[in-house]
Design a protein around this motif. Sequence first.
Motif, PDB file in Angstrom:
ATOM      1  N   ALA A  60     -11.906   6.063   3.720  1.00 52.51           N
ATOM      2  CA  ALA A  60     -11.807   6.844   2.274  1.00 52.51           C
ATOM      3  C   ALA A  60     -10.428   6.720   1.754  1.00 52.51           C
ATOM      4  O   ALA A  60     -10.433   7.236   0.545  1.00 52.51           O
ATOM      5  CB  ALA A  60     -12.901   8.154   2.646  1.00 52.51           C
ATOM      6  N   LYS A  61      -9.497   7.524   2.665  1.00 57.29           N
ATOM      7  CA  LYS A  61      -8.659   7.218   1.266  1.00 57.29           C
ATOM      8  C   LYS A  61      -7.940   6.305   1.099  1.00 57.29           C
ATOM      9  O   LYS A  61      -7.495   6.205   0.098  1.00 57.29           O
ATOM     10  CB  LYS A  61      -7.408   8.293   2.996  1.00 57.29           C
ATOM     11  CG  LYS A  61      -5.939   8.255   2.147  1.00 57.29           C
ATOM     12  CD  LYS A  61      -5.108   9.184   3.167  1.00 57.29           C
ATOM     13  CE  LYS A  61      -3.932   9.613   3.287  1.00 57.29           C
ATOM     14  NZ  LYS A  61      -3.263   9.020   1.761  1.00 57.29           N
ATOM     15  N   ILE A  80      -9.930   3.622  -0.301  1.00 55.33           N
ATOM     16  CA  ILE A  80      -9.690   3.607  -1.395  1.00 55.33           C
ATOM     17  C   ILE A  80      -9.612   4.732  -2.090  1.00 55.33           C
ATOM     18  O   ILE A  80      -9.150   4.316  -3.578  1.00 55.33           O
ATOM     19  CB  ILE A  80     -11.304   3.579  -1.346  1.00 55.33           C
ATOM     20  CG1 ILE A  80     -12.240   2.875  -0.543  1.00 55.33           C
ATOM     21  CG2 ILE A  80     -12.175   3.745  -2.276  1.00 55.33           C
ATOM     22  CD1 ILE A  80     -13.094   2.175  -0.633  1.00 55.33           C
ATOM     23  N   ASN A  81      -8.916   5.641  -2.234  1.00 60.15           N
ATOM     24  CA  ASN A  81      -8.420   6.834  -2.776  1.00 60.15           C
ATOM     25  C   ASN A  81      -7.534   6.501  -3.445  1.00 60.15           C
ATOM     26  O   ASN A  81      -7.302   6.538  -5.099  1.00 60.15           O
ATOM     27  CB  ASN A  81      -8.967   8.273  -2.102  1.00 60.15           C
ATOM     28  CG  ASN A  81     -10.589   8.854  -2.319  1.00 60.15           C
ATOM     29  OD1 ASN A  81     -11.552   7.947  -2.437  1.00 60.15           O
ATOM     30  ND2 ASN A  81     -10.567  10.023  -1.332  1.00 60.15           N
ATOM     31  N   ASP A  82      -6.926   6.119  -2.737  1.00 59.50           N
ATOM     32  CA  ASP A  82      -5.308   6.092  -2.925  1.00 59.50           C
ATOM     33  C   ASP A  82      -4.831   3.965  -3.390  1.00 59.50           C
ATOM     34  O   ASP A  82      -4.293   4.537  -4.033  1.00 59.50           O
ATOM     35  CB  ASP A  82      -4.660   6.281  -1.313  1.00 59.50           C
ATOM     36  CG  ASP A  82      -4.443   7.036  -1.181  1.00 59.50           C
ATOM     37  OD1 ASP A  82      -4.438   7.878  -1.914  1.00 59.50           O
ATOM     38  OD2 ASP A  82      -3.837   7.370   0.090  1.00 59.50           O
ATOM     39  N   THR A 116     -10.136  -0.646  -6.204  1.00 64.40           N
ATOM     40  CA  THR A 116     -11.097  -0.018  -4.940  1.00 64.40           C
ATOM     41  C   THR A 116     -11.365  -1.315  -4.890  1.00 64.40           C
ATOM     42  O   THR A 116     -11.962  -1.346  -3.199  1.00 64.40           O
ATOM     43  CB  THR A 116     -12.651   0.350  -5.958  1.00 64.40           C
ATOM     44  OG1 THR A 116     -11.559   1.785  -7.093  1.00 64.40           O
ATOM     45  CG2 THR A 116     -12.903   0.875  -5.667  1.00 64.40           C
ATOM     46  N   TYR A 152     -19.408   4.007   0.023  1.00 63.31           N
ATOM     47  CA  TYR A 152     -17.696   5.623  -0.539  1.00 63.31           C
ATOM     48  C   TYR A 152     -17.299   4.418  -1.821  1.00 63.31           C
ATOM     49  O   TYR A 152     -16.751   5.296  -2.951  1.00 63.31           O
ATOM     50  CB  TYR A 152     -17.101   5.606   0.611  1.00 63.31           C
ATOM     51  CG  TYR A 152     -16.295   6.389   0.229  1.00 63.31           C
ATOM     52  CD1 TYR A 152     -16.372   7.662   0.366  1.00 63.31           C
ATOM     53  CD2 TYR A 152     -15.072   6.128  -0.569  1.00 63.31           C
ATOM     54  CE1 TYR A 152     -15.256   8.431  -0.253  1.00 63.31           C
ATOM     55  CE2 TYR A 152     -14.258   7.519  -0.522  1.00 63.31           C
ATOM     56  CZ  TYR A 152     -14.231   8.091  -0.642  1.00 63.31           C
ATOM     57  OH  TYR A 152     -13.711   9.415  -0.934  1.00 63.31           O
ATOM     58  N   SER A 174     -16.653   5.678  -5.132  1.00 57.29           N
ATOM     59  CA  SER A 174     -15.243   5.967  -7.166  1.00 57.29           C
ATOM     60  C   SER A 174     -14.910   5.439  -7.761  1.00 57.29           C
ATOM     61  O   SER A 174     -15.202   5.868  -9.095  1.00 57.29           O
ATOM     62  CB  SER A 174     -14.411   5.897  -5.565  1.00 57.29           C
ATOM     63  OG  SER A 174     -13.048   5.009  -5.571  1.00 57.29           O
ATOM     64  N   LYS A 191     -14.307   6.944 -10.896  1.00 58.72           N
ATOM     65  CA  LYS A 191     -13.388   6.850 -12.199  1.00 58.72           C
ATOM     66  C   LYS A 191     -13.969   5.792 -13.659  1.00 58.72           C
ATOM     67  O   LYS A 191     -13.208   6.403 -14.355  1.00 58.72           O
ATOM     68  CB  LYS A 191     -12.641   5.233 -11.471  1.00 58.72           C
ATOM     69  CG  LYS A 191     -11.765   5.631 -10.265  1.00 58.72           C
ATOM     70  CD  LYS A 191     -11.077   4.820  -9.386  1.00 58.72           C
ATOM     71  CE  LYS A 191      -9.899   5.089  -8.372  1.00 58.72           C
ATOM     72  NZ  LYS A 191      -9.788   3.691  -8.236  1.00 58.72           N
TER      73      LYS A 191
END
Length: 729
Positions: free
Chosen positions: A131-132, A134-136, A140, A291, A295, A299
């Motif tokens: 998850a991190k 993808i978030n960072d 994506t 996930y 994301s 966005k």
Amino acid sequence: MDNNHFSNCDQEAIHLCGQIQHFGCLLLFDAALNCIGWSANWEDTGLPKQSVFLGQTLMGFIDSLGIQHTIDLNEIIQDHTDSFRYRYVADISLAHTAHYLSIYPFDNKIYVEIEQHRSQSHRFKNTFFYAKHINDSGDTWKALAENIFTVTGYDRVMIYKFSENGDGQVIAEHVVGGLEPLLGYHYPEFDIPKQARELYTKIFARVTPDIDAAPIPVWGIEPENLDLSMTAIRAMSPIHLQYLRNAQVKASGSFSIIINGKLWGLVACQNRVPKYIDLAQRHLSVFIVQYAVNSFLAKKQIEDNNFKLKTKSVAFEIRQNLFTKKDLDKVISSLTSSLMDILQADGIAFKYLDRWHIVGITPQKEMILSLDNHFRKTVTEPLFWQSDFQWPQDKEDKIFTFPGIALIDLENKLDFKIYFFRKEVKVEETWAGVPEKRLIYDPTKEINFPSPRTSFNAWKKTVEGTAPKWKKREINFLKNLSITIQEACLKKILEIQSLNEKLIETNNILETFSYTLSHDLKNPLAALQMTAQMIRDRPGLSQEFLGKAGRNMMEAIKLMNNMLDKTVHFARTKSYEFEYETVYPERFIENIIDDCSVRFNVHNLQFEKGRILPIDGEKTLIYQLFLNLLGNAIKYSSNKTTPRIGIDSLIDKNYVLYKIWDNGIGMSAEETERIFEIFHRLPNALQFDGSGVGLSIVKRIVDRLDAKITVDSKLNQGTTFEIRFPIRN
């Protein structure tokens, strides 16, 4: 026989193949929970010898496995055998080897799948890492490809996005082992047939560990009666397997990317040697894909919100500016940069009242006029858009290079239309092989199917005559822009009508004022005239006389200025627009008392302050009301030995009742009937400065607030005003 009489490949019932892949075992039970089918490899899985036979109950089969924990079949099934609800998964041990047991209801049957553990499950427990990542990541889909590689270890992980016509493109990729990157490559629609795409919307993970492994038949039930749509270990189509061989791939995997219930794309994985991806890896991969989708949507929502803020700003400016600028063309001209930015247009051409205005990069005006004539004849709707519009021309120097056109046509209603232009963008597409569909007839299935492509070498083609496509949100903006312009123009027309009505009303008021002013201004004007004549006609006047005359003239001028100012102020209270709010008078009443005490030179004022309740109204008007009432109370009490005023309020039914009193000069009962007339002054008030406008302003404000005012007064004893402000719900 003509092959066209037979079905095409995209109609092949691949979900009714009657076979599974070798890495798992399948058992089938009917609605009564009796065994009706099993795969031929059931013994190879390590199942007990007596556990599988025709008519065996599902509970008996479960008991034969010796599972230590209880499985609640009622919770799994719950009379939903006609449709897929969810997949129950448990860990079991067969022949001292860990396996997954999957049970799920579907097609009025109970399906049981068994496959061996093949992964190190501890590697997949830290979902926070995925998850991190993808978030960072700023990309994506690139992060998703890298995450799936970490989970599965495939040589190639591609994010494949479908176009509207079924073609696809690799938009992100992670490769290892020196494989040639395929990022940006296009693939034709027939590489993934329609029925395969439909299955991807039902089951989100499909793997082929070894394309050369023989498929396993399912016994006890005919293939046409066995729907394997939800079966994770269903055998692959021979056409697909040959396709993978031609691509020099020995194993593959696919994970569905579902957005808003539709197949948006795939995570397509390939491996050069056989590779097993077990159930835990597949489930984790599906979770990571979802996930990433969330994301991506988050966005996209932020991007859409920013777009909406831009469009709302433009709509606000259109509405606002149409009331302050003369013509629609001036309003649109001031917003061309914003409109071009929102719609990513290269140029704008708009016509208003038979005048054309052209901004940015557009076709020549002659060509625009020709286009406009064409659209007059061919377009009947007020909104038109196209990304591949072609406009044939005879001369080489007039080749049309703006295939992206959007049009808002309000000519019939407002004599207004606007064109947005996008220039042609030539794109060189790279395809994985020449996208030619060669059909081969299969007499055993009586179908035509595309021959699996033998070449995946890069094939390039240049796409011309197109501009970037108009996005859905841009089309919605065009629709809203059309509505906004129409509503704003209509509102402007109505506003002008309303202003004309107010102008007539104001003129009538000012006409009344003119009669009053012409009468009341005669006295100071006569005094000015008389003094000026005296100074002119009598030479040798003393300095004392001249000083006195100058002071008289200044007093007359001051009186006239004050009267004119009050008249204008009174007129404004008639047309002042406002919205109701809760006003707290206590915040300014103290200031009013202090200021008026200084203004009227009152040093020993006794001020009795009671409750000061909030009022529904408008702050400026209420301030002006209290300023006049409290100011008059202080002024007309200032000649008393002990001037005294007071204010109090209370709730009286649906009103807030205010009382303001003083011990001033008061008035007779006859005079109370005229005190709200403009310029009317009390006979006993002539010793005080004033113009007779203050209480007229008070009455206008009270009327504007839907309030009521009454007065009770006794000559030489004082006056009490009562104002009832309605309480608004």
